[in-house]
Enzyme design. Sequence first.
Site, PDB file in Angstrom:
ATOM      1  N   GLY A   1      38.469  37.048  52.451  1.00  0.00           N
ATOM      2  CA  GLY A   1      39.733  37.755  52.286  1.00  0.00           C
ATOM      3  C   GLY A   1      40.445  37.964  53.611  1.00  0.00           C
TER       4      GLY A   1
ATOM      5  N   TYR B   1      39.678  49.894  39.166  1.00  0.00           N
ATOM      6  CA  TYR B   1      39.359  49.520  40.542  1.00  0.00           C
ATOM      7  C   TYR B   1      38.090  50.213  41.022  1.00  0.00           C
ATOM      8  CZ  TYR B   1      39.642  49.145  45.617  1.00  0.00           C
ATOM      9  OH  TYR B   1      39.350  48.912  46.940  1.00  0.00           O
TER      10      TYR B   1
ATOM     11  N   LYS C   1      34.513  48.392  42.047  1.00  0.00           N
ATOM     12  CA  LYS C   1      33.888  48.512  43.361  1.00  0.00           C
ATOM     13  C   LYS C   1      32.469  49.056  43.235  1.00  0.00           C
ATOM     14  CE  LYS C   1      35.706  47.815  46.846  1.00  0.00           C
ATOM     15  NZ  LYS C   1      35.858  46.568  47.647  1.00  0.00           N
TER      16      LYS C   1
END
Length: 339
Positions: free
Chosen positions: A8, A155, A159
């Site tokens: 990323g 989200y 995670k």
Amino acid sequence: MTTVLVTGGSGFIGGWCALALLEAGYDVRATVRDRRREPALREQLHAAAEFDDARLTVVPADLQRDEGWAEAVTGCEYVLHVASPTLRNAPESEAAMIATARDGVLRVLRAARDAGVRRVVLTSALGAIAYGHAPRSTPFTEEDWTDVEADIAPYQRSKTLAERAAWQFIAEEGGALELAAVHPGAVLGPVLGPDDPPSLRVIRGMLTGALPACPPFGSGWVDVRDVADLHLRAMTDPAAAGERFLAVAGRSLRVAEVARILRERLGPRAAKVSAREMPLLVARALSLVSPPLRALRPQLGRDFDATSAKAERVLGWKPRPIADTIAETAESLLAHGLQ
């Protein structure tokens, strides 16, 4: 020179990690999902620091595909696994977001193990620690885990499950591979280019007047440059192997407190910033029809206070004052025309 893979690399945290590594003398190999992002990434990093362009390699790799990962990790001593689905690039469904995050980290770990990588540093989040719990008076620590069965956003659930899967892999299949995890709170700081990272949308919304009132919640905040610094410390310090590290700069701040800091530090340039906090009942009602508030619904009315005492004690990490970061974030957004 030691080569480090940053997954990323074109993202907000990934870009700053790559820059910190280059400045520290490492060679960097960065993954991007879309090879067309390479020129912009190179331009942004060169604008921020001087380095031999040959020390940066950009390779395509997607968390949802096996292809490319073996080649990406070959010859690397360390891996910073920063890539993960965010609010900006999230899959269409919660199940897909979770699968991408969990399967992606397992792809990276398998490839790293097979290539003889020494250590992987996983970018997790405060969201994998502090959510789904009853209100408490003590700050969250690395001993805490988010309750994925509670009412939390996709989200945070992704995670948490991705990190759980990572630790399980290391315990059962990791061999000699080491793992450390970094858990940033809400990440602010200067942007490297004309990008729109989700973590800066609160500041951007304040500057443009798009937030006529502040959502009623508080969180730990941290500078992206300090997050990158903690990744490098966790990468090389022997004491970091097998450990989790929270990254927050001081106590939890309400969003309205962040707005007041902007007004104090920017003066007339913060004329559109409202420091008024939205009443909790109003925020909850609006969250039924407003997508941005719907995503924040589990946070409304809460303060997610956490401590970075462990990172400071074990790794010697020291974050900069968050008021400076808040002001520099706004200055950067204004300078890049993102106001």
